[in-house]
Design an enzyme around this catalytic site. Structure first.
Site, PDB file in Angstrom:
ATOM      1  N   TYR A  39      44.064  36.533  44.228  1.00 48.57           N
ATOM      2  CA  TYR A  39      43.669  37.821  44.798  1.00 48.57           C
ATOM      3  C   TYR A  39      42.206  38.074  44.465  1.00 48.57           C
ATOM      4  O   TYR A  39      41.780  37.881  43.327  1.00 48.57           O
ATOM      5  CB  TYR A  39      44.544  38.934  44.203  1.00 48.57           C
ATOM      6  CG  TYR A  39      44.211  40.318  44.720  1.00 48.57           C
ATOM      7  CD1 TYR A  39      44.418  40.655  46.055  1.00 48.57           C
ATOM      8  CD2 TYR A  39      43.701  41.305  43.871  1.00 48.57           C
ATOM      9  CE1 TYR A  39      44.123  41.928  46.527  1.00 48.57           C
ATOM     10  CE2 TYR A  39      43.411  42.580  44.328  1.00 48.57           C
ATOM     11  CZ  TYR A  39      43.620  42.890  45.659  1.00 48.57           C
ATOM     12  OH  TYR A  39      43.335  44.146  46.127  1.00 48.57           O
ATOM     13  N   ASP A  48      36.164  33.938  40.267  1.00 46.16           N
ATOM     14  CA  ASP A  48      36.547  35.346  40.208  1.00 46.16           C
ATOM     15  C   ASP A  48      37.174  35.587  38.841  1.00 46.16           C
ATOM     16  O   ASP A  48      38.348  35.299  38.611  1.00 46.16           O
ATOM     17  CB  ASP A  48      37.532  35.678  41.333  1.00 46.16           C
ATOM     18  CG  ASP A  48      37.901  37.163  41.332  1.00 46.16           C
ATOM     19  OD1 ASP A  48      37.638  37.842  40.314  1.00 46.16           O
ATOM     20  OD2 ASP A  48      38.462  37.631  42.335  1.00 46.16           O
ATOM     21  N   LYS A  60      37.324  45.090  35.729  1.00 46.54           N
ATOM     22  CA  LYS A  60      38.319  45.460  34.715  1.00 46.54           C
ATOM     23  C   LYS A  60      37.706  45.664  33.320  1.00 46.54           C
ATOM     24  O   LYS A  60      37.075  46.689  33.090  1.00 46.54           O
ATOM     25  CB  LYS A  60      39.474  44.470  34.750  1.00 46.54           C
ATOM     26  CG  LYS A  60      40.168  44.517  36.140  1.00 46.54           C
ATOM     27  CD  LYS A  60      41.478  43.805  36.269  1.00 46.54           C
ATOM     28  CE  LYS A  60      42.138  44.173  37.584  1.00 46.54           C
ATOM     29  NZ  LYS A  60      42.130  43.176  38.627  1.00 46.54           N
TER      30      LYS A  60
HETATM   31  C1  LIG Z   1      41.792  43.278  40.171  1.00 51.43           C
HETATM   32  C2  LIG Z   1      41.171  42.092  40.813  1.00 51.43           C
HETATM   33  C3  LIG Z   1      40.234  42.206  41.863  1.00 51.43           C
HETATM   34  C4  LIG Z   1      39.953  43.508  42.550  1.00 51.43           C
HETATM   35  O1  LIG Z   1      39.381  44.428  41.711  1.00 51.43           O
HETATM   36  P1  LIG Z   1      39.440  46.007  42.138  1.00 51.43           P
HETATM   37  O2  LIG Z   1      38.620  46.670  41.088  1.00 51.43           O
HETATM   38  O3  LIG Z   1      40.896  46.360  42.121  1.00 51.43           O
HETATM   39  O4  LIG Z   1      38.857  46.101  43.489  1.00 51.43           O
HETATM   40  C5  LIG Z   1      39.590  41.075  42.300  1.00 51.43           C
HETATM   41  N1  LIG Z   1      39.856  39.868  41.750  1.00 51.43           N
HETATM   42  C6  LIG Z   1      40.748  39.721  40.764  1.00 51.43           C
HETATM   43  C7  LIG Z   1      40.973  38.365  40.171  1.00 51.43           C
HETATM   44  C8  LIG Z   1      41.454  40.819  40.279  1.00 51.43           C
HETATM   45  O5  LIG Z   1      42.375  40.659  39.331  1.00 51.43           O
END
Ligand SMILES: *Cc1c(COP(=O)(O)O)cnc(C)c1O
Length: 432
Positions: free
Chosen positions: A149, A244, A272
């Site tokens: 994701y 990511d 995060k």
């Molecule tokens: C949470 C997450 C996102 C998206 O971040 P948001 O702040 O919710 O837009 C993108 N990549 C990864 C790996 C994530 O866990």
């Protein structure tokens, strides 16, 4: 009858009214508990490793704001940093010293971010990193992995069709097929699939984006050689490698997964933890690539509240606390939790596998650790739902989906781990 057995009233009432305002009653879908059933926990406040709902019921929390709360909730130092920053104004639309503070801490931990930009979400970070990749390479295609994701930008909402080089199909209504038509999807951990995609689209792939440890299909570890292979394949083709690390950054250790595995990506996304619990994203990487971004270069990206003082102060206060010792404690606690959960499952005769990477883990109701999304999706989600409910009844709040990670924070003590394992002993049996 314990307090936990009382029928929730206030929480249920708040949620019921919320359904009249927000789609599904929530501002992000997984919160609605659709995958596990029942009415969601409506959180009134959190402190340390616990959250308290609107009825005053306390839960040991393993959601941890989806990993952002690595110090637990309402950490006194982070709260003080926020209070101080808030007293000086919440944002100016101009540069501030706060941004520089956090940037120094980020680059000291992750030297591959030679230049970086703060944005307001992980979604923005991934979207912007790929815009830079496309702008810098002059190529349009992007490779992602099924089950990874990267936020909800249109072109990243593609999952696998079958077949190695199949063009992505949208996995959301409202995403034009043409938008994901340049997104190519490979199975996680499958280098041959990536090789085949690159061979089928030679010098047309701008970037391969990957969660270096996947955590959005439950925790799925990279096979030995997978990340190294991606580094080699992308380099040979002239495509960029984008890590990511929105979850793994400052979770897998101070240097993220890239330090843990010794691989320097061209571009990195963070989020995060780096925002100390406030809305945040970061994208950054090689100087020559990041200097394509406006105002230096032709790749446009901007944000009214980017680098806002509250987020920067909370992030800096959080990173200051993440010492080597803190990571050692996190690792030891999470290891004890994972081993204890595996023992409890065995004792109960449950078909379950615990996958742990650093201080995050998933209990998969599967006989073996999954290597990709197809295997992860084989998990017994009905059994997970029963396990989740049984744990909730015993005062432990797990992620309300089989396909999410549990997060251990520095506020989780040995006693909390022991209490969790005692609850799990019963819950595995209750789950059948
Ligand atoms: C949470 C997450 C996102 C998206 O971040 P948001 O702040 O919710 O837009 C993108 N990549 C990864 C790996 C994530 O866990």
């Amino acid at each position: 009858m314990s307090r936990q057995d009382l029928a929730p009233s206030r929480s249920a009432a708040i949620f019921a009214e919320s359904e009249g305002y927000f789609p599904g009653g929530v501002n992000s879908p997984v919160r609605a508990f659709r995958a596990v059933g029942g009415s969601p926990v409506v959180v009134r406040e959190g402190r340390g490793a616990h959250v308290t709902d609107a009825d005053g019921r306390r839960f040991l929390d393993y959601i941890g704001s989806w990993g952002a709360a690595i110090l637990g909730h309402a950490d006194p130092e982070v709260t003080e940093a926020l209070r101080e920053a808030a007293g000086r104004g919440t944002g100016f639309g101009m540069p501030t010293p706060y941004e520089l503070d956090l940037a120094r801490a980020v680059r000291a931990a992750m030297p591959s971010l030679e230049r970086l930009r703060f944005v307001s979400s992980g979604t923005e970070a991934a979207m912007s990193a790929l815009r830079v990749a496309r702008g810098a390479t002059g190529r349009d295609h992007v490779v992602k992995f099924a089950g990874c994701y990267h936020g909800h930008a249109d072109h990243l909402l593609a999952q696998a069709g079958s077949g190695l080089a199949t063009f992505g199909l949208p996995s959301s209504a409202g995403v034009p097929a043409a938008t994901v038509g340049q997104t190519l999807v490979a199975p996680y951990n499958d280098l041959d699939a990536v090789r085949a995609i690159l061979a089928a689209h030679p010098r047309r792939v701008a970037a391969v984006i990957v969660e270096p440890v996947a955590a959005n299909m439950g925790v799925v570890a990279p096979r030995p050689g997978f990340l190294e292979g991606l580094r080699e394949l992308t380099r040979a083709d002239g495509a960029l490698l984008v890590f990511d690390e929105v979850i793994t950054g400052f979770r897998m250790g101070r240097g993220g997964a890239q330090a843990r595995f010794g691989i320097a990506p061209d571009l990195t996304c963070l989020g995060k933890i780096v925002g100390g619990g406030l809305p945040v994203g970061v994208y950054g990487g090689r100087r020559d690539l990041m200097e394509r971004v406006a105002p230096l270069g032709p790749v446009y990206q901007a944000g009214t509240l980017s680098g806002n003082p509250l987020t920067m102060a909370a992030g800096a206060a959080t990173l200051r606390r993440l010492t080597d010792e803190a990571y050692a404690v996190l690792e030891a606690r999470a290891a004890r939790l994972a081993e204890g959960l595996a023992d409890a499952a065995r004792r109960a005769g449950a078909v379950a596998t615990v996958v742990r990477e650093a201080s995050m883990l998933t209990v998969f109701f599967l006989p073996m650790a999954p290597r990709d999304y197809a295997e992860a999706r084989g998990a017994d989600v009905a059994r997970y739902a029963r396990f989740f409910r049984a744990m909730l009844d015993r005062g432990v709040l797990l992620p309300p989906s089989q396909f999410e990670a549990w997060f251990v924070s520095t506020a989780h003590t040995d006693d909390h781990v022991a209490a969790t394992l005692a609850a799990a002993d019963d819950a595995f049996r209750a789950a059948g």
